[in-house]
Scaffold this motif. Structure first.
Motif, mmCIF file in Angstrom:
data_model
loop_
_atom_site.group_PDB
_atom_site.id
_atom_site.type_symbol
_atom_site.label_atom_id
_atom_site.label_comp_id
_atom_site.label_asym_id
_atom_site.label_seq_id
_atom_site.Cartn_x
_atom_site.Cartn_y
_atom_site.Cartn_z
ATOM 1 N N SER A 70 53.079 26.350 56.261
ATOM 2 C CA SER A 70 53.052 27.519 57.144
ATOM 3 C C SER A 70 51.883 27.461 58.126
ATOM 4 O O SER A 70 52.027 27.863 59.288
ATOM 5 N N THR A 71 50.742 26.943 57.689
ATOM 6 C CA THR A 71 49.601 26.824 58.607
ATOM 7 C C THR A 71 49.901 25.805 59.695
ATOM 8 O O THR A 71 49.592 26.024 60.880
ATOM 9 N N SER A 72 50.519 24.695 59.326
ATOM 10 C CA SER A 72 50.910 23.693 60.317
ATOM 11 C C SER A 72 51.957 24.263 61.272
ATOM 12 O O SER A 72 51.920 24.002 62.490
ATOM 13 N N SER A 73 52.870 25.052 60.746
ATOM 14 C CA SER A 73 53.915 25.657 61.572
ATOM 15 C C SER A 73 53.337 26.579 62.638
ATOM 16 O O SER A 73 53.923 26.733 63.724
ATOM 17 N N GLU A 125 45.570 14.632 56.433
ATOM 18 C CA GLU A 125 46.063 13.288 56.764
ATOM 19 C C GLU A 125 47.570 13.317 57.031
ATOM 20 O O GLU A 125 48.059 12.678 57.973
ATOM 21 N N ILE A 126 48.312 14.057 56.209
ATOM 22 C CA ILE A 126 49.767 14.174 56.404
ATOM 23 C C ILE A 126 50.075 14.789 57.766
ATOM 24 O O ILE A 126 50.919 14.273 58.523
ATOM 25 N N PHE A 127 49.391 15.859 58.105
ATOM 26 C CA PHE A 127 49.634 16.535 59.383
ATOM 27 C C PHE A 127 49.286 15.621 60.548
ATOM 28 O O PHE A 127 50.008 15.558 61.557
ATOM 29 N N GLY A 128 48.200 14.884 60.403
ATOM 30 C CA GLY A 128 47.810 13.935 61.448
ATOM 31 C C GLY A 128 48.869 12.876 61.675
ATOM 32 O O GLY A 128 49.179 12.517 62.827
ATOM 33 N N GLU A 187 53.649 8.847 63.276
ATOM 34 C CA GLU A 187 53.724 7.864 62.182
ATOM 35 C C GLU A 187 54.673 8.329 61.089
ATOM 36 O O GLU A 187 55.251 7.508 60.366
ATOM 37 N N ASP A 188 54.809 9.631 60.930
ATOM 38 C CA ASP A 188 55.690 10.191 59.914
ATOM 39 C C ASP A 188 56.778 11.011 60.597
ATOM 40 O O ASP A 188 56.517 12.072 61.163
ATOM 41 N N CYS A 189 57.978 10.488 60.564
ATOM 42 C CA CYS A 189 59.125 11.214 61.129
ATOM 43 C C CYS A 189 60.261 11.302 60.117
ATOM 44 O O CYS A 189 61.429 11.495 60.507
ATOM 45 N N SER A 190 59.930 11.174 58.824
ATOM 46 C CA SER A 190 61.025 11.131 57.850
ATOM 47 C C SER A 190 60.677 11.688 56.469
ATOM 48 O O SER A 190 61.547 11.744 55.606
ATOM 49 N N SER A 191 59.449 12.114 56.252
ATOM 50 C CA SER A 191 59.067 12.567 54.915
ATOM 51 C C SER A 191 59.510 14.007 54.653
ATOM 52 O O SER A 191 59.931 14.738 55.560
ATOM 53 N N VAL A 203 52.272 20.088 70.292
ATOM 54 C CA VAL A 203 51.667 20.689 69.096
ATOM 55 C C VAL A 203 50.238 20.187 68.927
ATOM 56 O O VAL A 203 49.321 20.970 68.637
ATOM 57 N N ALA A 204 50.047 18.881 69.121
ATOM 58 C CA ALA A 204 48.691 18.320 69.033
ATOM 59 C C ALA A 204 47.776 18.950 70.076
ATOM 60 O O ALA A 204 46.600 19.240 69.799
ATOM 61 N N ALA A 205 48.298 19.202 71.279
ATOM 62 C CA ALA A 205 47.496 19.820 72.341
ATOM 63 C C ALA A 205 47.138 21.257 71.983
ATOM 64 O O ALA A 205 46.012 21.718 72.253
ATOM 65 N N THR A 206 48.053 21.967 71.347
ATOM 66 C CA THR A 206 47.783 23.342 70.915
ATOM 67 C C THR A 206 46.708 23.359 69.839
ATOM 68 O O THR A 206 45.804 24.208 69.844
ATOM 69 N N LEU A 207 46.798 22.416 68.906
ATOM 70 C CA LEU A 207 45.774 22.289 67.869
ATOM 71 C C LEU A 207 44.404 22.067 68.480
ATOM 72 O O LEU A 207 43.423 22.729 68.115
#
Length: 396
Positions: free
Chosen positions: A151-154, A329-332, A338-342, A381-385
């Motif tokens: 939820s925080t990432s969202s 690390e997961i969010f990064g 790098e992660d498009c399937s987990s 999303v990265a730019a918003t972060l």
């Protein structure tokens, strides 16, 4: 035997509070026995009875404590202003009784907690006015399972789509990574003063409000909640204490019965424009990309129930600890492509999609998933972060 049980009594003196924090409970009025608020909940059999709607009985020396009793009378708990730790402490340390949160009881608990807000009344009014156009995405926790901070990432995805986001949360109480543990790992090293919330929403589209800044008593409740080692009332009413009282919500809840009660509460609230409450079949407080998800949807006072079955093809992840460091690390990895399937990637898309639908950006979960995927892959999303991190840096 003729005296009413005032569950506030054990908490109203500093001496009793110290005993409580040390694991020693203050005495019950009219009895020589100590009050152990955990007792009815320490066996799985008792817990199953509670979830089935069978409550332990109250009166009598050999009978169990019925935690509902203190809240069934307005005069016992709501008789005066909440001016001490005791009233809020009772709510916060109260073990969760799944089937017994009537709408009236839920309203009472929320009212008790809100009265303990440290914010000036003028600021409270200003924030509630702002909250009419704001969305909060939150989870109640309480599943006891390690998890990614979905939820925080969202919140960053929703802000990247143009929604105004005010996420209310705290540090871990029953998990390894609370919202603010995760944010600290992302570089948010300062808490935002509540006076700067409006500026933050205007500047970067998203703010994170630390619950203990609004309700200072929560700092003292944290060790007690850890000792209880089960979900407490604060898990479930916590997201409802956001000082903005947002008009739009996505709220993950780890209990079907509590979700139903909160849905009824929000449906009766004139301040709730659109909300989606979700519970995964595994009692996780978010939408999961594989399996059955139960949804309660509130829109303009109308409540409906839906089932969302999902079957995304996900890759196996090597992450198992899921503390704040791993979650960062997961969010990064998601943000860099790098992660498009987990599981974590699709959970982020799916729960963000729910927020995009509630906020009126898209008209379905599927459309929201597609939009969220594009916002992540395009770097928005990265730019918003980064924009939010710079804004928070002003308060270091």
């Amino acid at each position: 035997s003729n005296r009413s049980l005032n569950i506030r009594a054990p908490y109203e003196s500093e001496i009793a509070l110290e005993k409580l924090e040390a694991g020693k409970m203050a005495a019950v009025p009219g009895s020589n026995r100590s009050l152990n608020i955990r007792a009815p909940y320490e066996s799985e059999i008792a817990l199953e009875k509670l979830e089935a709607g069978k409550m332990p009985a109250l009166p009598g020396a050999n009978r169990s404590l019925n935690i509902r009793a203190p809240y069934e009378s307005q005069s016992m708990v709501l008789g005066g202003p909440c001016q001490n730790y005791g009233e809020f402490g009772t709510v916060g340390a109260m073990p969760c009784v799944t089937r017994e949160y009537s709408k009236g009881l839920l309203s009472d608990l929320i009212e008790i907690a809100r009265r303990s807000s440290s914010l000036p009344s003028g600021l409270q009014d200003e924030l509630r006015l702002l909250g009419r156009t704001v969305i909060d995405c939150s989870g109640t926790g309480g599943s006891g399972l390690p998890h990614f901070n979905t939820s925080t990432s969202s919140a960053f995805v929703l802000a990247a789509a143009g929604l105004k986001v005010a996420k209310f949360g705290g540090r871990a109480a029953s998990s390894k990574s609370g919202s603010f543990d995760f944010l600290e790992g992302l570089g948010f090293t300062s808490n935002l003063p509540c006076e700067a919330i409006a500026d933050g929403i205007e500047s970067c589209g998203v703010v994170f409000i630390l619950a203990a800044e609004v309700y200072p008593q929560l700092k003292r409740l944290a060790p007690i909640r850890k000792k209880i080692a089960r979900p407490t009332a604060i898990n479930f009413i916590g997201p409802l204490l956001n000082p903005l009282n947002p008009g739009y919500r996505v709220m993950g809840i780890s209990s079907d019965s509590i979700r139903s009660q909160i849905a009824e509460y929000l449906a009766s609230s004139y301040e709730c424009n659109h909300a989606l409450l979700v519970t995964a079949d595994s009692r996780i407080d978010e939408l999961l990309p594989v399996g059955r998800n139960s949804l309660s949807r509130i829109e303009n006072g109308l409540l409906s129930e839906e089932i969302l079955n999902t079957s995304y093809v996900i890759s196996k992840s090597e992450y198992t600890i899921l503390d704040a460091a791993e979650n960062v690390e997961i969010f990064g990895r998601i943000l860099t492509g790098e992660d498009c399937s987990s599981t974590f990637y699709y959970s982020l898309l799916l729960n963000s999609a729910a927020g995009l639908m509630v906020g009126g950006i898209v008209d379905s979960i599927n459309a929201g998933v597609d939009l969220a995927k594009g916002l992540v892959s395009s770097g928005q999303v990265a730019a918003t972060l980064e924009r939010a991190r710079r804004f928070y840096g002003r308060f270091s």
